[in-house]
Structures are given as C-alpha cells and as structure tokens.
Write an enzyme that holds these catalytic residues in place. Structure first.
Site, PDB file in Angstrom:
ATOM      1  N   CYS A   1       0.843  -1.201   0.000  1.00 42.93           N
ATOM      2  CA  CYS A   1       0.000   0.000   0.000  1.00 42.93           C
ATOM      3  C   CYS A   1       0.880   1.255   0.000  1.00 42.93           C
ATOM      4  O   CYS A   1       1.517   1.551  -1.004  1.00 42.93           O
ATOM      5  CB  CYS A   1      -0.982  -0.046   1.161  1.00 42.93           C
ATOM      6  SG  CYS A   1      -2.372   1.096   0.947  1.00 42.93           S
TER       7      CYS A   1
ATOM      8  N   HIS B   1      -3.123  -5.156   1.335  1.00 39.14           N
ATOM      9  CA  HIS B   1      -2.537  -5.439   2.648  1.00 39.14           C
ATOM     10  C   HIS B   1      -2.555  -6.946   2.922  1.00 39.14           C
ATOM     11  O   HIS B   1      -3.445  -7.451   3.608  1.00 39.14           O
ATOM     12  CB  HIS B   1      -3.344  -4.730   3.746  1.00 39.14           C
ATOM     13  CG  HIS B   1      -3.141  -3.261   3.800  1.00 39.14           C
ATOM     14  ND1 HIS B   1      -2.186  -2.667   4.582  1.00 39.14           N
ATOM     15  CD2 HIS B   1      -3.784  -2.255   3.163  1.00 39.14           C
ATOM     16  CE1 HIS B   1      -2.249  -1.356   4.441  1.00 39.14           C
ATOM     17  NE2 HIS B   1      -3.205  -1.077   3.578  1.00 39.14           N
TER      18      HIS B   1
ATOM     19  N   GLU C   1      -0.833  -8.601   4.930  1.00 40.69           N
ATOM     20  CA  GLU C   1      -0.503  -8.927   6.328  1.00 40.69           C
ATOM     21  C   GLU C   1      -1.739  -9.108   7.205  1.00 40.69           C
ATOM     22  O   GLU C   1      -1.642  -9.660   8.299  1.00 40.69           O
ATOM     23  CB  GLU C   1       0.419  -7.849   6.913  1.00 40.69           C
ATOM     24  CG  GLU C   1      -0.235  -6.533   7.287  1.00 40.69           C
ATOM     25  CD  GLU C   1      -0.468  -5.585   6.119  1.00 40.69           C
ATOM     26  OE1 GLU C   1      -0.905  -4.446   6.362  1.00 40.69           O
ATOM     27  OE2 GLU C   1      -0.221  -5.972   4.962  1.00 40.69           O
TER      28      GLU C   1
END
Length: 199
Positions: A77, A175, A177
């Site tokens: 991002c 994202h 994660e």
C-alpha cells in the site's frame, strides 16, 4: 533476517506473516540496523507521513542507498508508493525511496469508505489470493524489467495493476498482512533467499 520498517503501519502483523513463511524478523527504526537485515518490508500507512518520519529518524537516505545497492524490499500500500520512482496525486515535495520503475497513483481506488476486498490471481500462487484494499494505490505505468504480479480481475477497475516485481523488489497495493494468508510474504522470503544465494 528480515526487517519491518517500524515507523508506521502493521509492523506486528507483517512480522507474524514473515515468521509463518519461515523468516526471522525484527522491527527496524534506525539506519544502523540496516546492516543486520537481508531484506526489508515497508508497510502501509500514510505515504506523506511515512517519508517525513523516515527523514526525521534519519533513515530515508540510508534506506534508499541500501535498496539501490540491492537490498530486497517489499512494499505494501503506502509502502508501494514509497518504493515507486514516480507518484501521481502526491503532495508537493513528496519524496520516495524509489527503486521500482513504475508510476503509482495515490488513493487510486478512492477514500477510506471505498475500501474493498477482491480475489486476485497472483503470479506464483496456485489458488486466488483474497486481497484487502484500504485507500489503495494502483500502478499506472510500468517500465522495462517490471513484472506484473497481479491485476484486478473484475469491476470498474478491471485490469488495474495491483502487484509488481522488479529484480529484488516486490510491491502490492493491498494489505496481505491482515488476511491470515502468508503466501505473498512467502514469495518475498523466497526472493530474499534467492538474492542471498546469488550474493
């Protein structure tokens, strides 16, 4: 050892995904710590704030030099924006670490309320990857040597590039994660290992 730049963003979450992919990790805040890592993750956050913090903590130039010197890096991002050579929609004077021969558009998909999820076909992943986009950029243009890793497959933004790789650099608009799926991080861990094997 893979460092996660700990100025802003999902540091703990990135470390957890990297560790699931078999890497040792550390939170990295100081230029002196760059010598301890074989790769670095530049997480999401707010790209203008991030570059100002990197300047404040005096890590901006050392990080730029390390990446230009071949240190593998993975940006997510805002981290994608930080690794891009060129930005569309940036503020006056906004700087990037650079390294990726791409043009990235900030907040390309809209504001926070326009955040969305999508299944992506990702190069190197057999099954679709369920991606989360939060005030995400997209890649407007790629240079020679940049490989498209994923595009939006449907909807109004169909065909937009949301993941790229160039040499030792990997970047995603989304994202990974916070998905619980560590496959993108595993791609980066493999990239770091390959870079070490060639060194």
């Amino acid at each position: 050892m893979i460092g996660v730049l700990a100025l802003q963003g999902d540091v703990r979450e990135h470390r957890a995904m990297l560790e699931r992919a078999g890497a040792r990790t550390m939170a990295l805040r100081r230029a002196t710590e760059l010598a301890e890592v074989d790769g670095i993750v530049v997480p999401g956050g707010e790209s203008t704030t991030m570059y100002k913090l990197a300047r404040t903590f005096e890590i901006f130039e050392p990080l730029r030099d390390a990446i230009r010197g071949g240190l593998p890096a993975f940006g997510t991002c805002a981290g994608m924006i930080m690794l891009a050579d060129h930005i569309e929609g940036g503020i006056d004077g906004q700087e990037t670490i650079g390294g990726l021969d791409v043009v990235v558009r900030r907040n390309a998909f809209g504001r926070q309320v326009d955040s969305f999820e999508a299944d992506l076909d990702v190069l190197g992943c057999e099954e679709p990857f369920h991606a989360l986009f939060i005030r995400a950029p997209w890649v407007e243009k790629i240079g020679q040597g940049v490989e498209v890793v994923a595009r939006i497959a449907s909807g109004g933004a169909i065909g937009r590039i949301v993941a790229v790789r160039q040499a030792n650099l990997l970047a995603t608009s989304f994202h990974p994660e916070i998905t619980g799926d560590h496959r993108i991080h595993a791609l980066f861990v493999d990239l770091v290992r390959d870079a070490g094997a060639r060194a």
